[in-house]
Design a protein around this motif. Structure first.
Motif, PDB file in Angstrom:
ATOM      1  N   ALA A  94      46.362 -23.277 -19.151  1.00 12.84           N
ATOM      2  CA  ALA A  94      45.186 -23.397 -19.876  1.00 12.84           C
ATOM      3  C   ALA A  94      45.525 -23.251 -21.387  1.00 12.84           C
ATOM      4  CB  ALA A  94      44.443 -21.698 -19.776  1.00 12.84           C
ATOM      5  N   LEU A  95      44.487 -23.726 -22.038  1.00  8.13           N
ATOM      6  CA  LEU A  95      44.660 -23.960 -23.408  1.00  8.13           C
ATOM      7  C   LEU A  95      43.111 -23.367 -24.157  1.00  8.13           C
ATOM      8  CD1 LEU A  95      45.699 -24.783 -26.157  1.00  8.13           C
ATOM      9  CD2 LEU A  95      44.645 -27.225 -25.801  1.00  8.13           C
ATOM     10  N   ALA A  96      43.256 -22.300 -25.006  1.00  6.73           N
ATOM     11  CA  ALA A  96      41.970 -21.762 -25.510  1.00  6.73           C
ATOM     12  C   ALA A  96      42.293 -21.795 -26.985  1.00  6.73           C
ATOM     13  CB  ALA A  96      41.621 -20.569 -24.921  1.00  6.73           C
ATOM     14  N   THR A  97      41.066 -22.181 -27.645  1.00 10.74           N
ATOM     15  CA  THR A  97      41.393 -22.064 -29.266  1.00 10.74           C
ATOM     16  C   THR A  97      39.949 -21.546 -29.795  1.00 10.74           C
ATOM     17  OG1 THR A  97      42.351 -24.302 -29.293  1.00 10.74           O
ATOM     18  CG2 THR A  97      41.272 -23.607 -31.316  1.00 10.74           C
ATOM     19  N   ALA A  98      40.108 -20.461 -30.258  1.00  8.92           N
ATOM     20  CA  ALA A  98      39.090 -19.797 -31.045  1.00  8.92           C
ATOM     21  C   ALA A  98      39.065 -19.737 -32.366  1.00  8.92           C
ATOM     22  CB  ALA A  98      39.241 -18.089 -30.573  1.00  8.92           C
ATOM     23  N   LYS A  99      37.693 -20.258 -33.024  1.00 14.97           N
ATOM     24  CA  LYS A  99      37.699 -20.496 -34.359  1.00 14.97           C
ATOM     25  C   LYS A  99      37.057 -19.458 -34.869  1.00 14.97           C
ATOM     26  CE  LYS A  99      38.894 -24.969 -35.844  1.00 14.97           C
ATOM     27  NZ  LYS A  99      39.718 -24.972 -37.010  1.00 14.97           N
ATOM     28  N   LEU A 100      37.755 -18.294 -35.268  1.00 13.84           N
ATOM     29  CA  LEU A 100      37.405 -17.051 -35.973  1.00 13.84           C
ATOM     30  C   LEU A 100      36.361 -17.334 -37.068  1.00 13.84           C
ATOM     31  CD1 LEU A 100      40.343 -15.205 -35.167  1.00 13.84           C
ATOM     32  CD2 LEU A 100      38.485 -15.402 -33.524  1.00 13.84           C
ATOM     33  N   THR A 101      37.052 -17.952 -37.843  1.00 14.71           N
ATOM     34  CA  THR A 101      35.996 -18.428 -39.397  1.00 14.71           C
ATOM     35  C   THR A 101      36.389 -19.819 -39.692  1.00 14.71           C
ATOM     36  OG1 THR A 101      37.807 -17.667 -41.158  1.00 14.71           O
ATOM     37  CG2 THR A 101      36.493 -16.037 -40.358  1.00 14.71           C
ATOM     38  N   ALA A 102      35.981 -20.293 -40.742  1.00 13.21           N
ATOM     39  CA  ALA A 102      36.128 -21.446 -41.280  1.00 13.21           C
ATOM     40  C   ALA A 102      37.778 -21.717 -41.507  1.00 13.21           C
ATOM     41  CB  ALA A 102      35.336 -21.836 -42.196  1.00 13.21           C
ATOM     42  N   LYS A 103      38.499 -20.817 -41.655  1.00 12.81           N
ATOM     43  CA  LYS A 103      40.007 -20.930 -42.116  1.00 12.81           C
ATOM     44  C   LYS A 103      40.707 -20.211 -41.292  1.00 12.81           C
ATOM     45  CE  LYS A 103      39.059 -21.131 -47.180  1.00 12.81           C
ATOM     46  NZ  LYS A 103      39.449 -20.255 -48.563  1.00 12.81           N
ATOM     47  N   ASP A 104      40.211 -19.454 -40.066  1.00 13.97           N
ATOM     48  CA  ASP A 104      41.189 -18.678 -39.236  1.00 13.97           C
ATOM     49  C   ASP A 104      40.708 -19.226 -37.932  1.00 13.97           C
ATOM     50  OD1 ASP A 104      42.308 -16.455 -41.064  1.00 13.97           O
ATOM     51  OD2 ASP A 104      40.091 -16.610 -41.635  1.00 13.97           O
ATOM     52  N   SER A 105      41.996 -19.631 -37.048  1.00 16.05           N
ATOM     53  CA  SER A 105      41.914 -19.915 -35.620  1.00 16.05           C
ATOM     54  C   SER A 105      42.916 -19.121 -34.782  1.00 16.05           C
ATOM     55  CB  SER A 105      41.986 -21.334 -35.510  1.00 16.05           C
ATOM     56  OG  SER A 105      43.252 -21.657 -36.120  1.00 16.05           O
ATOM     57  N   LEU A 106      42.510 -19.003 -33.598  1.00 17.04           N
ATOM     58  CA  LEU A 106      43.661 -18.257 -32.817  1.00 17.04           C
ATOM     59  C   LEU A 106      43.773 -19.352 -31.456  1.00 17.04           C
ATOM     60  CD1 LEU A 106      45.077 -15.501 -32.591  1.00 17.04           C
ATOM     61  CD2 LEU A 106      43.084 -14.811 -31.322  1.00 17.04           C
ATOM     62  N   ILE A 107      44.863 -19.274 -31.065  1.00 21.65           N
ATOM     63  CA  ILE A 107      45.262 -20.444 -30.149  1.00 21.65           C
ATOM     64  C   ILE A 107      46.018 -19.744 -29.061  1.00 21.65           C
ATOM     65  CG2 ILE A 107      46.228 -22.538 -29.288  1.00 21.65           C
ATOM     66  CD1 ILE A 107      45.906 -23.378 -32.468  1.00 21.65           C
ATOM     67  N   LEU A 108      45.559 -19.912 -27.631  1.00 20.18           N
ATOM     68  CA  LEU A 108      46.428 -19.370 -26.354  1.00 20.18           C
ATOM     69  C   LEU A 108      46.671 -20.531 -25.563  1.00 20.18           C
ATOM     70  CD1 LEU A 108      47.322 -16.922 -24.758  1.00 20.18           C
ATOM     71  CD2 LEU A 108      45.038 -16.920 -23.897  1.00 20.18           C
ATOM     72  N   ILE A 146      54.923 -19.086 -19.031  1.00 17.68           N
ATOM     73  CA  ILE A 146      55.053 -19.168 -20.572  1.00 17.68           C
ATOM     74  C   ILE A 146      53.608 -18.866 -20.983  1.00 17.68           C
ATOM     75  CG2 ILE A 146      54.627 -21.638 -20.497  1.00 17.68           C
ATOM     76  CD1 ILE A 146      56.647 -21.542 -23.157  1.00 17.68           C
ATOM     77  N   VAL A 147      53.698 -17.696 -21.867  1.00 16.40           N
ATOM     78  CA  VAL A 147      52.178 -17.796 -22.594  1.00 16.40           C
ATOM     79  C   VAL A 147      52.526 -17.657 -24.154  1.00 16.40           C
ATOM     80  CG1 VAL A 147      50.648 -15.820 -22.947  1.00 16.40           C
ATOM     81  CG2 VAL A 147      51.512 -16.016 -20.748  1.00 16.40           C
ATOM     82  N   ASP A 148      51.686 -18.576 -24.971  1.00 13.36           N
ATOM     83  CA  ASP A 148      51.686 -18.529 -26.301  1.00 13.36           C
ATOM     84  C   ASP A 148      50.806 -17.981 -27.058  1.00 13.36           C
ATOM     85  OD1 ASP A 148      54.349 -19.627 -27.127  1.00 13.36           O
ATOM     86  OD2 ASP A 148      53.821 -21.524 -26.327  1.00 13.36           O
ATOM     87  N   LEU A 149      50.716 -17.288 -27.987  1.00 14.30           N
ATOM     88  CA  LEU A 149      49.741 -16.846 -28.718  1.00 14.30           C
ATOM     89  C   LEU A 149      50.019 -17.112 -30.177  1.00 14.30           C
ATOM     90  CD1 LEU A 149      46.779 -15.668 -28.858  1.00 14.30           C
ATOM     91  CD2 LEU A 149      47.999 -13.428 -29.151  1.00 14.30           C
ATOM     92  N   ALA A 150      49.037 -18.088 -30.856  1.00 18.40           N
ATOM     93  CA  ALA A 150      49.422 -18.222 -32.284  1.00 18.40           C
ATOM     94  C   ALA A 150      47.938 -17.894 -33.019  1.00 18.40           C
ATOM     95  CB  ALA A 150      49.814 -19.685 -32.527  1.00 18.40           C
ATOM     96  N   TYR A 151      48.384 -17.761 -34.444  1.00 13.24           N
ATOM     97  CA  TYR A 151      47.291 -17.418 -35.413  1.00 13.24           C
ATOM     98  C   TYR A 151      47.590 -18.415 -36.646  1.00 13.24           C
ATOM     99  CZ  TYR A 151      44.643 -15.366 -39.287  1.00 13.24           C
ATOM    100  OH  TYR A 151      44.024 -15.124 -40.539  1.00 13.24           O
ATOM    101  N   ARG A 152      46.367 -19.068 -37.109  1.00 13.64           N
ATOM    102  CA  ARG A 152      46.637 -19.778 -38.049  1.00 13.64           C
ATOM    103  C   ARG A 152      45.493 -19.694 -39.041  1.00 13.64           C
ATOM    104  NH1 ARG A 152      47.949 -26.330 -37.762  1.00 13.64           N
ATOM    105  NH2 ARG A 152      49.845 -25.380 -37.657  1.00 13.64           N
ATOM    106  N   ARG A 153      45.926 -19.802 -40.453  1.00 14.33           N
ATOM    107  CA  ARG A 153      45.136 -19.388 -41.635  1.00 14.33           C
ATOM    108  C   ARG A 153      45.423 -20.349 -42.418  1.00 14.33           C
ATOM    109  NH1 ARG A 153      41.025 -16.380 -43.804  1.00 14.33           N
ATOM    110  NH2 ARG A 153      41.266 -16.211 -46.226  1.00 14.33           N
TER     111      ARG A 153
END
Length: 216
Positions: free
Chosen positions: A88-102, A122-129
């Motif tokens: 699975a791949l899930a990408t959440a666009k929290l704001t215009a500058k913040d995203s969370l990827i699982l 394997i489980v990856d969780l990443a936050y990008r700003r």
């Protein structure tokens, strides 16, 4: 793969896979574990909300390991097991500058030890700003397990975990050129019961990495 759109933004899929995992036998041992596999996968793709994009496939994995011969032994307890496969791949666009990827995946794989196969999870969780239009920072975590207990060799009984914490930064000069600097802490831990000296399977590792990517 066959797909059906439930709505313009959401679809379900049905897929079939046939493949082979090859593991060459060393000259000094009779053991190796190649296999044929068939997978029947049910999937989901789409954007249930404007800020969330999801892709996933799950289903049974039917294995066929070769029988033993005078010159070769497949060291698995069950020669025709049914395993679980999922990704699975899930990408959440929290704001215009913040995203969370699982990211997530579980499947049966050939052995890195050269004898018995292992179940890889394997489980990856990443936050990008995005700090600016060119500069971004990343924070991430990973849990990774390699379970060798589908084999029947006592010398290969293992369940290894690696936990990772990561921080990094990326600067994008243009659509063709970017650079990255990152630091990660890897914690290797034993997950196998009844091991006399589990600390011999454990480690801490600090890794600093840098990269330059040119795309054309």
């Amino acid at each position: 793969d066959f797909g059906y759109k439930i709505t313009p933004q959401i679809a379900v899929t049905l897929g079939y896979r046939y493949g082979h995992q090859y593991q060459e036998q060393f000259s000094f041992t009779p053991y190796s574990s190649p296999s044929d596999y068939q997978r029947l996968l049910v999937g989901f793709e789409g954007t249930p909300w404007k800020w969330l994009d999801v892709k996933a496939q799950v289903g049974p994995d039917f294995r066929s390991y070769p029988g033993d011969t005078p010159t070769h032994i497949t060291p698995v307890t069950d020669k025709t097991p049914v395993k679980y496969y999922g990704e699975a791949l899930a990408t959440a666009k929290l704001t215009a500058k913040d995203s969370l990827i699982l990211k997530y995946k579980q499947f049966q794989w050939v052995s890195s030890l050269g004898k018995v196969p292992y179940y890889d999870s394997i489980v990856d969780l990443a936050y990008r700003r995005a700090l600016t239009s060119h500069w971004s920072v990343d924070l991430g975590g990973r849990a990774w397990n390699a379970d060798y207990n589908s084999g029947n060799l006592t010398t290969c009984q293992r369940s290894d975990w690696q936990y990772t914490l990561l921080v990094g930064t990326t600067y994008t000069f243009s659509q063709h050129l970017s650079a990255n600097l990152a630091y990660s802490l890897d914690l290797g831990r034993n997950g196998q019961d009844n091991i006399a000296n589990p600390q011999t399977r454990e480690y801490d590792r600090n890794l600093v990495s840098g990269s330059v990517v040119f795309k054309f």
